[in-house]
Enzyme design. Structure first.
Site, PDB file in Angstrom:
ATOM      1  N   HIS A  43      42.383  26.280  36.614  1.00  0.00           N
ATOM      2  CA  HIS A  43      42.311  24.822  36.714  1.00  0.00           C
ATOM      3  C   HIS A  43      41.738  24.288  35.399  1.00  0.00           C
ATOM      4  O   HIS A  43      40.535  24.071  35.284  1.00  0.00           O
ATOM      5  CB  HIS A  43      41.427  24.418  37.897  1.00  0.00           C
ATOM      6  CG  HIS A  43      41.423  22.952  38.178  1.00  0.00           C
ATOM      7  ND1 HIS A  43      41.153  22.440  39.421  1.00  0.00           N
ATOM      8  CD2 HIS A  43      41.642  21.869  37.378  1.00  0.00           C
ATOM      9  CE1 HIS A  43      41.207  21.120  39.377  1.00  0.00           C
ATOM     10  NE2 HIS A  43      41.491  20.756  38.146  1.00  0.00           N
ATOM     11  N   GLU A  70      46.309  24.558  38.603  1.00  0.00           N
ATOM     12  CA  GLU A  70      45.859  23.359  39.286  1.00  0.00           C
ATOM     13  C   GLU A  70      45.466  22.304  38.259  1.00  0.00           C
ATOM     14  O   GLU A  70      45.018  22.628  37.167  1.00  0.00           O
ATOM     15  CB  GLU A  70      44.622  23.652  40.143  1.00  0.00           C
ATOM     16  CG  GLU A  70      44.813  24.686  41.215  1.00  0.00           C
ATOM     17  CD  GLU A  70      43.534  24.944  41.990  1.00  0.00           C
ATOM     18  OE1 GLU A  70      43.616  25.546  43.075  1.00  0.00           O
ATOM     19  OE2 GLU A  70      42.437  24.567  41.505  1.00  0.00           O
ATOM     20  N   HIS A 190      39.141  25.924  48.829  1.00  0.00           N
ATOM     21  CA  HIS A 190      37.862  25.271  48.540  1.00  0.00           C
ATOM     22  C   HIS A 190      36.808  25.733  49.544  1.00  0.00           C
ATOM     23  O   HIS A 190      36.859  25.424  50.723  1.00  0.00           O
ATOM     24  CB  HIS A 190      37.946  23.740  48.539  1.00  0.00           C
ATOM     25  CG  HIS A 190      36.880  23.129  47.671  1.00  0.00           C
ATOM     26  ND1 HIS A 190      37.072  22.861  46.332  1.00  0.00           N
ATOM     27  CD2 HIS A 190      35.602  22.782  47.940  1.00  0.00           C
ATOM     28  CE1 HIS A 190      35.979  22.344  45.822  1.00  0.00           C
ATOM     29  NE2 HIS A 190      35.059  22.301  46.769  1.00  0.00           N
TER      30      HIS A 190
END
Length: 243
Positions: A43, A70, A190
């Site tokens: 990410h 991401e 997450h």
């Protein structure tokens, strides 16, 4: 089979704290694959405080499994991913100053924006996933945007799991059922951990992928990276034996 994608952002954070190349991000990515990971997630953020854009180019072609990138679809991010052409791009609504992802997209409000972004990614041959809360309406509008998959934002599940795991998982099951009915693949990520992942999997066995970084890397400090990845893979099986 639900795939495990290991997010290696925290490895980059550790490396960046001292400069140099220790730990070696590319070696860790390859080791994760060797130990059983089905994919690698990164990410890159605008300030490059962990994954740098150069890292993404260095990883290109060296990932033997699936490569998931991401990020918020800024112009710079879109230029990056349409050049790299990873297996999957996961769209997150993070602002530039976000410490970590803390909410899913409002897919109703951002429908036209997301539809345009997904059209570009699809044209580039990239699978798409939209990060959403466990909200059926948000799932329905993600489908209207043309995404291939959604990624359920599972921090609320992780927070509520110790109090009442059945209540914690219930909205995620309903959101995943709605996605399945609409023909969408379902990812999750997450704050998933060795403690709470298996229960999520048991209740949503059609999960395509979980993306896990912070907890996995933290747990690896105690039991080692290989054993930790094996433990997470066991969480994604019909077994009660984790480690």
């Amino acid at each position: 089979m639900t795939k495990l994608s290991v997010n290696i952002n925290k490895i980059a954070t550790l490396r960046n704290s001292r400069g140099g190349n220790v730990p070696d991000l590319l070696k860790v990515a390859r080791d994760c694959e060797t130990f059983g990971a089905d994919g690698i997630t990164v990410h890159p953020r605008p300030d490059e405080r962990h994954i740098r854009y150069k890292d993404v180019f260095d990883l290109q072609g060296r990932i033997r499994t699936e490569f998931n990138i991401e990020g918020y679809p800024s112009t710079k991010f879109m230029d990056l991913v349409t050049t790299i052409k990873p297996t999957q791009v996961t769209l997150v609504p993070d602002g530039p100053d976000a410490i970590t992802s803390n909410a899913g997209w409002d897919t109703v409000k951002n429908l036209d924006f997301l539809r345009d972004i997904i059209d570009k990614l699809t044209s580039a041959g990239i699978r798409t996933s939209i990060f959403v809360d466990a909200d059926i309406k948000m799932v329905e509008y993600a489908a209207k945007a043309g995404t291939d998959r959604i990624e359920l934002y599972t921090e609320p599940y992780a927070l509520n799991y110790p109090k009442n795991k059945e209540a914690a998982v219930a909205p995620f099951v309903e959101a995943a059922k709605a996605a399945k009915k609409l023909g969408l693949g379902v990812n999750a990520g997450h704050d998933l951990s060795l403690e709470n992942l298996h229960f999520l999997y048991k209740n949503i066995p059609w999960l395509d992928e979980v993306s896990i970084g912070h907890a996995l890397i933290s747990e690896a400090l105690y039991i080692g990276l290989e054993k930790t990845i094996i433990g997470y893979k066991n969480c994604l099986k019909n077994t009660e034996e984790i480690l």
